[in-house]
Scaffold this motif. Sequence first.
Motif, short mmCIF file in Angstrom:
data_model
loop_
_atom_site.label_atom_id
_atom_site.label_comp_id
_atom_site.label_asym_id
_atom_site.label_seq_id
_atom_site.Cartn_x
_atom_site.Cartn_y
_atom_site.Cartn_z
N LYS A 104 9.92 31.72 43.20
CA LYS A 104 9.88 30.57 42.62
C LYS A 104 10.26 29.45 43.28
N SER A 127 14.53 30.28 31.31
CA SER A 127 14.24 31.28 32.68
C SER A 127 14.91 32.67 32.42
N GLY A 129 15.65 34.03 34.84
CA GLY A 129 17.04 34.11 35.83
C GLY A 129 16.24 33.58 37.19
N PHE A 177 13.67 35.08 25.87
CA PHE A 177 13.23 33.99 26.83
C PHE A 177 12.10 33.02 25.94
N ALA A 233 3.02 34.35 33.31
CA ALA A 233 1.66 34.25 33.90
C ALA A 233 1.24 33.03 34.56
N ALA A 292 13.34 40.24 34.39
CA ALA A 292 12.34 39.19 34.83
C ALA A 292 11.18 38.86 34.08
N GLU A 339 13.84 43.67 43.17
CA GLU A 339 14.19 43.90 42.00
C GLU A 339 13.15 44.71 41.13
N SER A 342 9.57 43.20 40.42
CA SER A 342 8.84 43.25 41.68
C SER A 342 8.03 44.47 41.71
N THR A 369 7.93 40.22 44.24
CA THR A 369 8.47 38.88 43.78
C THR A 369 9.79 38.45 43.98
N1 F0G Z 1 8.66 38.59 39.31
C1 F0G Z 1 9.76 38.16 39.17
C2 F0G Z 1 10.94 38.59 39.95
C3 F0G Z 1 9.89 37.13 38.07
O1 F0G Z 1 11.18 36.48 38.36
C4 F0G Z 1 8.59 36.38 37.41
C5 F0G Z 1 9.04 35.56 36.42
C6 F0G Z 1 7.70 37.22 37.53
C7 F0G Z 1 7.68 38.25 38.40
C8 F0G Z 1 6.34 36.79 36.66
O2 F0G Z 1 5.94 35.56 37.13
O3 F0G Z 1 5.95 34.29 35.21
O4 F0G Z 1 4.60 33.38 37.04
O5 F0G Z 1 4.07 35.59 35.60
N2 F0G Z 1 10.17 35.07 36.25
C9 F0G Z 1 10.20 33.83 35.47
C10 F0G Z 1 11.85 33.27 35.61
C11 F0G Z 1 9.79 33.94 34.00
O6 F0G Z 1 12.38 32.46 34.53
O7 F0G Z 1 12.38 33.49 36.56
P1 F0G Z 1 4.91 34.57 36.10
#
Ligand code: F0G
Length: 405
Positions: A104, A127, A129, A177, A233, A292, A339, A342, A369
């Motif tokens: 992020k 979020s 998180g 969320f 997404a 997440a 985490e 991921s 991620t």
């Molecule tokens: N992996 C992690 C660790 C995430 O925090 C998120 C998304 C995703 C994958 C998915 O990514 O939303 O672009 O498809 N987290 C967001 C958040 C929703 O609020 O931290 P994405």
Amino acid sequence: MYSLKCIECDAEYSKDAIIYTCSKCDGLLDVIYNYSSIEIDMDKLKTECPSVWKYAKLLPVKRVPVTLKEGGTPLYKCDRLAEKIGITKLYVKHEGMNPTGSFKDRGMTVGVTKALELGMKKFACASTGNTSAALAIYGAKAGVPVIVLLPAGKVALGKIAQALMHGAKVLSIRGNFDDAFALVRILCYQENIYLLNSINPYRLEGQKTIGFEIADQLGFRVPDRVVLPIGNAGNITAIYKGFKEFKILGITNSLPKMIGIQAEGSCPIVKAIKSGAPEITPEGNPETIATAIRIGNPVNSKKAIRAIRESGGTAESVTDEEILTAQKDLARLEGIGVEPASAASVAGLRKLVKMGMINIDETVVCITTGHLLKDISSVSEICEEPTVVDANIESIREAILRKVE
Ligand code: F0G
């Protein structure tokens, strides 16, 4: 030279418009560039270390960036994991190595810099998180107040700790969320606060640098597949856009198949891809250990479905158990601590290989991620508790022998 364009009706908007969806049809917006006016210095591209701002010519800002040195994350060749999964060329791009421990940060360094360029004085997001942690640090760095809306009781403590410590106003919403996101949109609209969720096309521009970096780190070659978890997404769409831009500019000459992985209890995009439906059917009660990606109504689903279909990719779901197995394998075979969300990428890859959907000699990049320390709640499900022993060598020896047996 760039502007905003609706993905549905092609309406165009000025780069300086404070706008998140099309005011004519409410479609999602993309940042589009006049690519023929962008000159890339290939020598520089080949020698400079990867980082988000290395690719500044392909980012929609002019101002000095608000940066904490994001991007440039490692791309590990993972032979032990590859062998276990049954393929030969597996890489893991560990986005947990960013400043707050998730991808992020790439979106926020660009999104927050753009927000300052646009003269915005307050930032907000909903979020699960990680987005809140990232917005909190870039808000702190920029000296701008941040408000974050989180689903109460469903955000890992490490992430809440980051948002709090970096000074964000943290609101825990009695809802999920999707509820928090609907509310933050209203809040931002009514209070003139800049919205930094991935519906904001400028944020996704930062995240497309994952695609640039993968190609860069593979010697300007493109993998056959990129596998990653999907929540709201945005990331899958952004990364595909990155690969497309490198191809348009002649830096690379192919595109990867994009593979999105969701948790079984929260997989509207997987269902749409598998059924051939043009749109998702939102899920009212998403549930998974991977908090997440506990999202039932992904805001970028239309972009993501297009990216997956256009690239010839697919989407697959995995159980919480499969996620935990992959988390353990990443940790113990490759030393990569992630985490649960991921680990969905690796769990999904394993499932697709078992299903015979991936050839043994394809080059695959899995994206992890977020960092292990973000969310340690699954550790007790995977690992033995520490053994408590008396402070003498006999007790230690006895405990070690007992463990080995
Ligand atoms: N992996 C992690 C660790 C995430 O925090 C998120 C998304 C995703 C994958 C998915 O990514 O939303 O672009 O498809 N987290 C967001 C958040 C929703 O609020 O931290 P994405």
